[in-house]
Design a protein around this motif. Structure first.
Motif, PDB file in Angstrom:
ATOM      1  N   GLY A 243       0.828  -1.201   0.000  1.00  0.00           N
ATOM      2  CA  GLY A 243       0.000   0.000   0.000  1.00  0.00           C
ATOM      3  C   GLY A 243       0.856   1.243   0.000  1.00  0.00           C
ATOM      4  N   ARG A 244       0.180   2.369  -0.173  1.00  0.00           N
ATOM      5  CA  ARG A 244       0.894   3.643  -0.244  1.00  0.00           C
ATOM      6  C   ARG A 244       0.841   4.411   1.066  1.00  0.00           C
ATOM      7  NH1 ARG A 244      -1.497   8.149  -2.919  1.00  0.00           N
ATOM      8  NH2 ARG A 244      -2.744   6.686  -4.105  1.00  0.00           N
ATOM      9  N   ASP A 245      -0.283   4.363   1.766  1.00  0.00           N
ATOM     10  CA  ASP A 245      -0.442   5.177   2.963  1.00  0.00           C
ATOM     11  C   ASP A 245      -1.223   4.449   4.052  1.00  0.00           C
ATOM     12  OD1 ASP A 245      -2.773   5.098   1.640  1.00  0.00           O
ATOM     13  OD2 ASP A 245      -3.176   7.242   1.633  1.00  0.00           O
ATOM     14  N   ASP A 246      -1.237   3.110   4.033  1.00  0.00           N
ATOM     15  CA  ASP A 246      -1.942   2.367   5.078  1.00  0.00           C
ATOM     16  C   ASP A 246      -1.051   1.218   5.543  1.00  0.00           C
ATOM     17  OD1 ASP A 246      -2.026   0.725   2.925  1.00  0.00           O
ATOM     18  OD2 ASP A 246      -4.185   0.796   2.636  1.00  0.00           O
TER      19      ASP A 246
ATOM     20  N   GLN B 123       6.513   7.313   6.198  1.00  0.00           N
ATOM     21  CA  GLN B 123       6.093   8.703   6.437  1.00  0.00           C
ATOM     22  C   GLN B 123       4.571   8.834   6.366  1.00  0.00           C
ATOM     23  OE1 GLN B 123       8.327  10.770   3.440  1.00  0.00           O
ATOM     24  NE2 GLN B 123      10.223  10.800   4.633  1.00  0.00           N
ATOM     25  N   GLN B 124       3.953   8.256   5.354  1.00  0.00           N
ATOM     26  CA  GLN B 124       2.496   8.345   5.234  1.00  0.00           C
ATOM     27  C   GLN B 124       1.792   7.589   6.360  1.00  0.00           C
ATOM     28  OE1 GLN B 124       0.711  10.151   3.183  1.00  0.00           O
ATOM     29  NE2 GLN B 124       2.429  10.944   1.998  1.00  0.00           N
ATOM     30  N   LEU B 125       2.370   6.467   6.772  1.00  0.00           N
ATOM     31  CA  LEU B 125       1.785   5.700   7.865  1.00  0.00           C
ATOM     32  C   LEU B 125       1.844   6.468   9.170  1.00  0.00           C
ATOM     33  CD1 LEU B 125       0.462   2.965   8.299  1.00  0.00           C
ATOM     34  CD2 LEU B 125       2.699   2.032   8.877  1.00  0.00           C
ATOM     35  N   LEU B 126       2.938   7.174   9.409  1.00  0.00           N
ATOM     36  CA  LEU B 126       3.047   7.987  10.613  1.00  0.00           C
ATOM     37  C   LEU B 126       2.034   9.128  10.599  1.00  0.00           C
ATOM     38  CD1 LEU B 126       4.558   8.795  13.221  1.00  0.00           C
ATOM     39  CD2 LEU B 126       6.165  10.057  11.775  1.00  0.00           C
ATOM     40  N   LYS B 127       1.872   9.745   9.460  1.00  0.00           N
ATOM     41  CA  LYS B 127       0.925  10.852   9.341  1.00  0.00           C
ATOM     42  C   LYS B 127      -0.513  10.383   9.560  1.00  0.00           C
ATOM     43  CE  LYS B 127      -0.512  14.472   6.084  1.00  0.00           C
ATOM     44  NZ  LYS B 127      -0.302  15.033   4.718  1.00  0.00           N
ATOM     45  N   SER B 128      -0.907   9.275   8.922  1.00  0.00           N
ATOM     46  CA  SER B 128      -2.283   8.784   9.061  1.00  0.00           C
ATOM     47  C   SER B 128      -2.561   8.289  10.478  1.00  0.00           C
ATOM     48  CB  SER B 128      -2.532   7.668   8.056  1.00  0.00           C
ATOM     49  OG  SER B 128      -1.650   6.579   8.276  1.00  0.00           O
ATOM     50  N   THR B 129      -1.570   7.677  11.133  1.00  0.00           N
ATOM     51  CA  THR B 129      -1.775   7.192  12.503  1.00  0.00           C
ATOM     52  C   THR B 129      -1.938   8.356  13.469  1.00  0.00           C
ATOM     53  OG1 THR B 129      -0.418   5.257  11.961  1.00  0.00           O
ATOM     54  CG2 THR B 129      -0.834   5.689  14.282  1.00  0.00           C
TER      55      THR B 129
ATOM     56  N   TYR C 159      -2.703 -11.033  -4.158  1.00  0.00           N
ATOM     57  CA  TYR C 159      -3.006  -9.674  -3.688  1.00  0.00           C
ATOM     58  C   TYR C 159      -2.559  -8.695  -4.769  1.00  0.00           C
ATOM     59  CZ  TYR C 159      -3.367  -5.698  -0.458  1.00  0.00           C
ATOM     60  OH  TYR C 159      -3.723  -4.516   0.150  1.00  0.00           O
ATOM     61  N   LEU C 160      -3.500  -7.882  -5.244  1.00  0.00           N
ATOM     62  CA  LEU C 160      -3.228  -6.896  -6.285  1.00  0.00           C
ATOM     63  C   LEU C 160      -3.568  -5.502  -5.771  1.00  0.00           C
ATOM     64  CD1 LEU C 160      -4.844  -8.719  -9.344  1.00  0.00           C
ATOM     65  CD2 LEU C 160      -2.442  -8.704  -8.710  1.00  0.00           C
ATOM     66  N   VAL C 161      -2.839  -4.518  -6.261  1.00  0.00           N
ATOM     67  CA  VAL C 161      -3.081  -3.117  -5.906  1.00  0.00           C
ATOM     68  C   VAL C 161      -3.144  -2.314  -7.194  1.00  0.00           C
ATOM     69  CG1 VAL C 161      -2.228  -1.074  -4.706  1.00  0.00           C
ATOM     70  CG2 VAL C 161      -1.943  -3.320  -3.676  1.00  0.00           C
ATOM     71  N   TYR C 162      -4.249  -1.601  -7.374  1.00  0.00           N
ATOM     72  CA  TYR C 162      -4.394  -0.708  -8.520  1.00  0.00           C
ATOM     73  C   TYR C 162      -4.201   0.716  -8.018  1.00  0.00           C
ATOM     74  CZ  TYR C 162      -6.382   1.677 -12.566  1.00  0.00           C
ATOM     75  OH  TYR C 162      -6.568   2.506 -13.638  1.00  0.00           O
TER      76      TYR C 162
ATOM     77  N   ASP D  16      -7.199   7.313  -4.097  1.00  0.00           N
ATOM     78  CA  ASP D  16      -6.843   6.240  -3.178  1.00  0.00           C
ATOM     79  C   ASP D  16      -6.640   4.935  -3.935  1.00  0.00           C
ATOM     80  OD1 ASP D  16      -7.070   8.017  -1.111  1.00  0.00           O
ATOM     81  OD2 ASP D  16      -9.142   7.494  -0.636  1.00  0.00           O
ATOM     82  N   PRO D  17      -5.619   4.148  -3.553  1.00  0.00           N
ATOM     83  CA  PRO D  17      -5.413   2.864  -4.226  1.00  0.00           C
ATOM     84  C   PRO D  17      -6.533   1.887  -3.922  1.00  0.00           C
ATOM     85  CG  PRO D  17      -3.924   3.077  -2.357  1.00  0.00           C
ATOM     86  CD  PRO D  17      -4.607   4.411  -2.512  1.00  0.00           C
ATOM     87  N   LEU D  18      -6.714   0.939  -4.804  1.00  0.00           N
ATOM     88  CA  LEU D  18      -7.751  -0.083  -4.675  1.00  0.00           C
ATOM     89  C   LEU D  18      -7.065  -1.424  -4.458  1.00  0.00           C
ATOM     90  CD1 LEU D  18     -10.824  -0.542  -4.792  1.00  0.00           C
ATOM     91  CD2 LEU D  18     -10.564  -1.027  -7.227  1.00  0.00           C
ATOM     92  N   ASN D  19      -7.306  -2.026  -3.276  1.00  0.00           N
ATOM     93  CA  ASN D  19      -6.694  -3.302  -2.924  1.00  0.00           C
ATOM     94  C   ASN D  19      -7.634  -4.441  -3.309  1.00  0.00           C
ATOM     95  OD1 ASN D  19      -4.718  -1.690  -1.798  1.00  0.00           O
ATOM     96  ND2 ASN D  19      -5.536  -1.848   0.262  1.00  0.00           N
ATOM     97  N   ILE D  20      -7.085  -5.432  -3.996  1.00  0.00           N
ATOM     98  CA  ILE D  20      -7.878  -6.530  -4.544  1.00  0.00           C
ATOM     99  C   ILE D  20      -7.279  -7.848  -4.080  1.00  0.00           C
ATOM    100  CG2 ILE D  20      -8.730  -7.613  -6.657  1.00  0.00           C
ATOM    101  CD1 ILE D  20      -8.319  -4.883  -8.022  1.00  0.00           C
TER     102      ILE D  20
END
Length: 743
Positions: free
Chosen positions: A172-175, A209-215, A320-323, A329-333
């Protein structure tokens, strides 16, 4: 079967064979393979997986795991048919003992440092990580992907026992998806564990960095909501923040130190050069003392339908695929394959989060994690078998359904395309048609979302290879699939069957602008544009179809008179007569229009008949003289085409050799010697550079001590001369006398 750049590796029994597809193409398809000498492999090879660095190969059996160091490029020039390779066993105490659980899947973690993190999943749900550089016998970490409530259950049950069959790692990008491991059971249940990462990992800096920001934002929203306090949820976010903060401190310390500790010579040979741009090395945080808890089983909404009620289907593989196109927002499949040919495409919309054991009570109070079932795909294996096999008696075809095991393969060129190979062939699934529309639908709410989901398209499914024959015979199971994507070898798929027959099929590259350019070239040119080719045939009737006038189709053309008209009402009679006269004139005008259309159609018919006569005449001439004229021309064109293709292959190979020439065996040894010398000069504490620095330091200290001794000797020499009172000439005479009488 797997592919290392242009080298094809095939497992046959307990042997490994390797062949260069480059050499095979250069030799017009007459390539030869070499056998890897792996003496410790005495078991049947059930699966193989190539490491991220493409220098090692993991081999899995029923109760054995081993790693083989692959030969370097240029092995095909060795005369011997066998190549000696280093091979070592992985965790024999945990996997080779009689009471050990059977292996379910082996693979490499994509974020392992140096590509050395090997993951081994057993059927009891235990996932072990081995670092093949440090210790191949003891796992670095061991986790169980089944929740404790399922692991501790005892008793007799008529149901099929739960077995782990596959695992997959998120991205993922931010999760938290990048730090998540998913597990699939034979019953189709999906479990996850988050956070999960190798002991030593290389992660994108942007993810941390994105994970820290979202948390921090999630924690702040819970703390600020004083009207609805949630202490358990706040405690979970505190643990997540503590975990991510540890990764951030490692990142800052790594940037401050400049570089990491140098690796050993063995690691330098087998691993990559180091983290790429935008990546950094991390160590598994231990600040959170609680154990990570497994989450699941996931609820699949809506419940997936069964294709055949008479057969108890079992799940076989997970992908596991990520678009993600960086626009939203990315789409997890998640894709789940079943043994009866069913493929479930699920969406991970809840986004799994890090959870530890104290937070298990929070999850039990909330709803279980869920997956949204977007579509269920039927590959049509059962229906095709039913059309071939006359009855459902015991046949080789129907017996194969009991051990059918569909497996997913990613397309390395297009991330929205995946392949499923099974005992009866290969299918391609393309999901790109509904990805963009679905992402737009998810941004809506309420009824608009439901309407958009109903209008969303389904995936494209195509059968690439089928081993089901109309002839009643023993089927050939498909046992391996690889996708070739090389400039010289083109873009295609290679399929191998149980009798070691290789099936090759070329794939088409997508060119979205081709249709537009074709349409533009087919448009008619302007009158002022010169055109050497003959103009296309244009009909006199136009493109729009002719429609009959309304007067010919209406039933109320003449107005009806009143039932009882007055005898002397001449005004009414005159009005009706005038209306009838107007309609008759309109009818005559429309009839003339229909007559003109009929005349035009007759002219077009005569024109088409004349054109048809000309074409028939030319066709007759070609048929009479074509065998003597066209056949030699066709043979000449085919010969020239083959020569041009062969010449193009040679030119392309020469260009590739100039751009990236193949190194010889002597050059390989020279490069190895340079690496050894570099390591010897500047690699560790015993290198020549370190020894040189130590010697220089000793020289400086010895020189200082020597100067001190010279000064002391000079002082002692002067004082001894003054005390004796003997001059230099007297001392020389004494030395001379002593030399004459040594006794």
């Amino acid at each position: 079967m797997c592919l290392r750049r242009s080298d094809l590796i095939v497992a046959v029994g307990n042997k490994l064979r390797i062949m260069s597809l480059m050499d095979a193409k250069a030799d017009e398809g007459k390539g030869t393979y070499k056998t890897l000498d792996t003496s410790i492999i005495h078991f049947e090879i059930l699966e193989i997986a190539l490491s991220p660095t493409e220098k090692m190969l993991v081999i899995g059996g029923a109760h054995h795991v081993a790693v083989v160091v692959l030969p370097k490029p240029g092995y095909s020039k060795i005369i011997s048919p066998e190549l000696k390779c280093r091979c070592f066993a992985i965790g024999p105490f945990f996997h080779s003992s009689p009471k050990a659980s059977r292996l379910a899947r082996v693979d490499w973690h994509p974020f392992g440092e140096g590509g050395a993190s090997l993951m081994v999943l057993t059927e009891d749900g235990t996932l072990r990580e081995y670092n093949v550089f440090e210790d191949a016998e003891e796992p670095k970490q061991t986790v169980n992907l089944f929740p404790p409530s399922l692991r501790n259950s005892r008793g007799y049950s008529m149901e099929t026992p739960r077995r782990a069959v596959a695992f997959a790692f998120g991205w993922g990008r931010d999760d938290w998806s990048s730090l998540t491991a998913f597990c699939l059971t034979n019953k189709g249940e999906v479990f996850s564990m988050c956070p999960f990462m190798p002991k030593r990992a290389v992660l994108p800096v942007s993810v941390v960095q994105q994970l820290l920001k979202s948390t921090e934002m999630s924690l702040k929203s819970v703390v600020d909501d004083t009207s609805n306090p949630q202490p358990a949820l706040e405690a979970r976010y505190q643990q997540q923040l503590k975990y991510v903060k540890t990764l951030e401190r490692q990142l800052k310390q790594d940037n401050k130190n400049g570089k990491r500790k140098a690796a050993s010579p063995q690691k330098l040979q087998l691993s990559a050069s180091g983290p790429k741009a935008g990546e950094a090395g991390f160590t598994l945080p231990t600040t959170v003392k609680s154990m990570v808890v497994a989450q699941g089983p996931y609820r699949i909404i809506p419940e997936s339908p069964e294709l055949d009620d008479s057969i108890e289907s079992e799940a076989t593989d997970l992908i596991y695929l990520v678009y993600d196109d960086d626009t939203s927002d990315p789409l997890n499949i998640l894709g789940i394959a079943w043994d009866n040919g069913r493929v479930d495409i699920c969406l991970d919309l809840d986004r799994v989060e890090g959870m530890w054991i104290p937070d298990s009570a929070v999850r039990s109070q909330q709803e279980a994690p869920s997956l949204f079932l977007y579509e269920t795909i039927d590959l049509g294996i059962a229906s095709e078998l039913a059309s071939v096999v006359p009855s459902k008696s015991t046949t080789p075809y129907l017996d194969g359904m009991d051990h059918n095991c569909p497996v997913f393969v990613r397309d390395p060129v297009y991330p929205d395309t995946l392949y499923v190979y099974h005992n009866y062939g290969v299918h391609c699934v393309i999901i790109r048609k509904w990805l963009s529309s679905l992402r737009a639908a998810l941004s809506k709410d309420g009824d608009e979302l439901s309407a958009a989901l109903k209008e969303a398209k389904m995936s494209e499914v195509a059968c690439m290879v089928s081993t089901i024959s109309s002839v009643y015979e023993q089927p050939h199971d498909v046992t391996g699939l690889v996708i070739v994507h090389d400039v010289y070898l083109s873009y295609g798929l290679l399929v191998i069957t149980s009798p070691l027959k290789l099936i090759a099929s070329e794939l088409n590259l997508r060119v979205d602008s081709l249709r537009d350019s074709t349409v533009a070239s087919s448009l008619p040119e302007g009158p002022g544009t010169p055109n050497k080719r003959s103009q296309a045939y244009v009909s006199l009737l136009g493109r729009a179809p002719f429609q009959l006038p309304d007067l010919f189709t209406r039933t109320d053309n003449i107005p009806a008179a009143s039932a009882k008209p007055a005898i002397n009402d001449l005004r009414t009679f005159g009005t009706q007569a005038e209306a009838i006269e107007i309609q008759m004139s309109d009818f005559a005008a429309e009839a003339n229009r229909v007559q003109d259309r009929l005349i035009l159609q007759r002219k077009e018919l005569e024109r088409q008949l004349g054109t048809l006569v000309v074409i028939q005449k030319k066709t007759k001439e070609v048929m009479q003289n074509g065998e003597s004229i066209l056949q030699p021309r066709l043979a000449q064109v085919l010969a020239e085409q083959k020569a041009l293709l062969k010449r193009a292959d040679k030119v392309l190979q020469q260009m590739m050799n100039h751009a990236q020439p193949t190194i010889t065996e002597a050059e390989v040894e020279w490069i190895d010697e340079l690496e050894r010398m570099e390591q010897e000069f500047d690699g560790n504490e015993d290198s020549l550079v370190a020894r040189r620095d130590a010697v220089q330091w000793q020289i400086v200290s010895i020189e200082a001590e020597l100067k001190r001794l010279e000064v002391q000797d000079a002082v002692l020499g002067k004082s001894s001369v003054r005390e004796s009172g003997i001059g230099k000439s007297q001392l020389a005479a004494i030395d001379q006398r002593l030399s004459l009488h040594p006794g």
